[in-house]
Design an enzyme around this catalytic site. Structure first.
Site, PDB file in Angstrom:
ATOM      1  N   SER A 298       3.192 -34.356  26.996  1.00 25.64           N
ATOM      2  CA  SER A 298       2.896 -35.369  25.972  1.00 25.64           C
ATOM      3  C   SER A 298       4.160 -35.736  25.178  1.00 25.64           C
ATOM      4  O   SER A 298       4.345 -36.890  24.790  1.00 25.64           O
ATOM      5  CB  SER A 298       1.772 -34.907  25.047  1.00 25.64           C
ATOM      6  OG  SER A 298       2.181 -33.826  24.258  1.00 25.64           O
TER       7      SER A 298
ATOM      8  N   HIS B  12       9.975 -27.010  18.981  1.00 26.03           N
ATOM      9  CA  HIS B  12       9.128 -25.814  18.933  1.00 26.03           C
ATOM     10  C   HIS B  12       8.024 -26.039  17.904  1.00 26.03           C
ATOM     11  O   HIS B  12       8.286 -26.528  16.806  1.00 26.03           O
ATOM     12  CB  HIS B  12       9.976 -24.593  18.562  1.00 26.03           C
ATOM     13  CG  HIS B  12       9.185 -23.336  18.586  1.00 26.03           C
ATOM     14  ND1 HIS B  12       8.836 -22.687  19.756  1.00 26.03           N
ATOM     15  CD2 HIS B  12       8.623 -22.617  17.588  1.00 26.03           C
ATOM     16  CE1 HIS B  12       8.110 -21.631  19.469  1.00 26.03           C
ATOM     17  NE2 HIS B  12       7.962 -21.557  18.154  1.00 26.03           N
TER      18      HIS B  12
ATOM     19  N   ASN C 112      15.767 -28.741  21.719  1.00 22.47           N
ATOM     20  CA  ASN C 112      14.421 -28.258  22.047  1.00 22.47           C
ATOM     21  C   ASN C 112      13.504 -28.549  20.870  1.00 22.47           C
ATOM     22  O   ASN C 112      13.951 -28.665  19.726  1.00 22.47           O
ATOM     23  CB  ASN C 112      14.466 -26.743  22.286  1.00 22.47           C
ATOM     24  CG  ASN C 112      13.114 -26.168  22.658  1.00 22.47           C
ATOM     25  OD1 ASN C 112      12.382 -26.761  23.458  1.00 22.47           O
ATOM     26  ND2 ASN C 112      12.759 -25.030  22.086  1.00 22.47           N
TER      27      ASN C 112
ATOM     28  N   ARG D 207      11.346 -21.907  29.917  1.00 22.55           N
ATOM     29  CA  ARG D 207      12.370 -21.104  30.570  1.00 22.55           C
ATOM     30  C   ARG D 207      13.599 -21.091  29.661  1.00 22.55           C
ATOM     31  O   ARG D 207      13.930 -22.125  29.065  1.00 22.55           O
ATOM     32  CB  ARG D 207      12.706 -21.817  31.888  1.00 22.55           C
ATOM     33  CG  ARG D 207      13.431 -21.059  32.916  1.00 22.55           C
ATOM     34  CD  ARG D 207      13.431 -21.871  34.204  1.00 22.55           C
ATOM     35  NE  ARG D 207      12.116 -21.874  34.838  1.00 22.55           N
ATOM     36  CZ  ARG D 207      11.649 -20.865  35.573  1.00 22.55           C
ATOM     37  NH1 ARG D 207      12.394 -19.828  35.823  1.00 22.55           N
ATOM     38  NH2 ARG D 207      10.439 -20.932  36.084  1.00 22.55           N
TER      39      ARG D 207
HETATM   40  C1  GRF Z   1       4.950 -28.526  22.567  1.00 28.81           C
HETATM   41  O1  GRF Z   1       4.072 -27.991  21.610  1.00 28.81           O
HETATM   42  C2  GRF Z   1       6.362 -28.118  22.306  1.00 28.81           C
HETATM   43  O2  GRF Z   1       6.651 -27.937  20.950  1.00 28.81           O
HETATM   44  C3  GRF Z   1       6.461 -26.778  23.021  1.00 28.81           C
HETATM   45  O3  GRF Z   1       5.693 -26.944  24.174  1.00 28.81           O
HETATM   46  C4  GRF Z   1       4.679 -27.925  23.943  1.00 28.81           C
HETATM   47  C5  GRF Z   1       4.790 -28.948  25.036  1.00 28.81           C
HETATM   48  O4  GRF Z   1       3.726 -29.863  25.003  1.00 28.81           O
HETATM   49  N1  GRF Z   1       7.843 -26.424  23.259  1.00 28.81           N
HETATM   50  P1  GRF Z   1       3.765 -31.130  25.963  1.00 28.81           P
HETATM   51  O5  GRF Z   1       3.946 -30.620  27.378  1.00 28.81           O
HETATM   52  O6  GRF Z   1       4.919 -31.985  25.540  1.00 28.81           O
HETATM   53  O7  GRF Z   1       2.446 -31.812  25.779  1.00 28.81           O
END
Ligand code: GRF
Length: 200
Positions: free
Chosen positions: A12, A108, A106, A90
């Site tokens: 997403s 989080h 990244n 990863r």
């Molecule tokens: C998100 O919550 C992001 O913060 C974390 O992994 C999730 C990925 O969600 N690192 P999506 O695959 O982008 O829907």
């Protein structure tokens, strides 16, 4: 030069990034998706959005370095300048970290340094904290440890369920991440000196 998104799951954030980059006509485009989980939903999204995608199976390689050397080769062929991790499950190893110092970010789903690692949304909800949120950071060798670029808070109210809280976190991600990546590629955000390379 352009941007590669690395993702392992639903994608997403990948979709939010691509849509925003097109809507705002970014000077650098998202021209490649790297996926380490064949069959992941993000691959369907890439196809619908018309973004070239390449799947890898890291466990087929003798080492992480071998896997990353292959990825690096592909990134160079596609003239990728920025690596944007979006649910890439990863740790990035020395091969990519050295080649892309200060050019890997990244997202989080917590206010780091609270709740690093897997399942951060649930960890915050179960703790329970009153406020969690979303963090975008530069990537170093650690797990969710690199220098923080931006954070937004997301409250957990009495009415929230894990699902409703997760939905609020994802909405916050989809607006924060494209904004930060845009500022990065347009030079409004600069990597800290110890992560800089001559290309920055
Ligand atoms: C998100 O919550 C992001 O913060 C974390 O992994 C999730 C990925 O969600 N690192 P999506 O695959 O982008 O829907």
């Amino acid at each position: 030069m352009s941007i590669a998104v690395f993702a392992s799951g639903s994608g997403s954030n990948f979709q939010a990034l691509v849509e925003r980059s097109r809507c705002d006509q970014w000077p650098e485009t998202i021209s490649l998706l790297i996926c380490d989980k064949p069959g992941a939903k993000v691959l369907e999204r890439a196809e619908k959005l018309g973004v070239p995608a390449v799947s890898f199976v890291p466990k087929k390689y003798p080492s992480k370095a071998d896997y990353e050397r292959d990825v690096l080769h592909l990134l160079r062929r596609h003239q990728i300048k920025w690596i944007v991790l979006a649910g890439y499950m990863r740790l990035i190893g020395p091969v990519l970290l050295e080649a892309y110092a200060g050019r890997i970010v990244n997202i989080h789903p917590s206010l780091l340094p609270a709740f690093p690692g897997k399942d951060a949304i649930r960890q915050a909800f179960d703790y329970p904290v009153k406020v969690s949120g979303v963090t975008v950071h530069f990537v170093d060798e650690g797990m969710d440890t690199g220098p923080i670029i931006a954070q937004v808070p997301v409250a957990i109210t009495e009415e929230d369920t894990l699902e409703s809280f997760a939905e609020k976190i994802h909405q916050a991600e989809h607006s924060l991440y494209p904004e930060v990546v845009y500022q990065l590629i347009t030079g409004k955000i600069r990597p800290p000196v110890h992560l800089s390379t001559s290309e920055n």
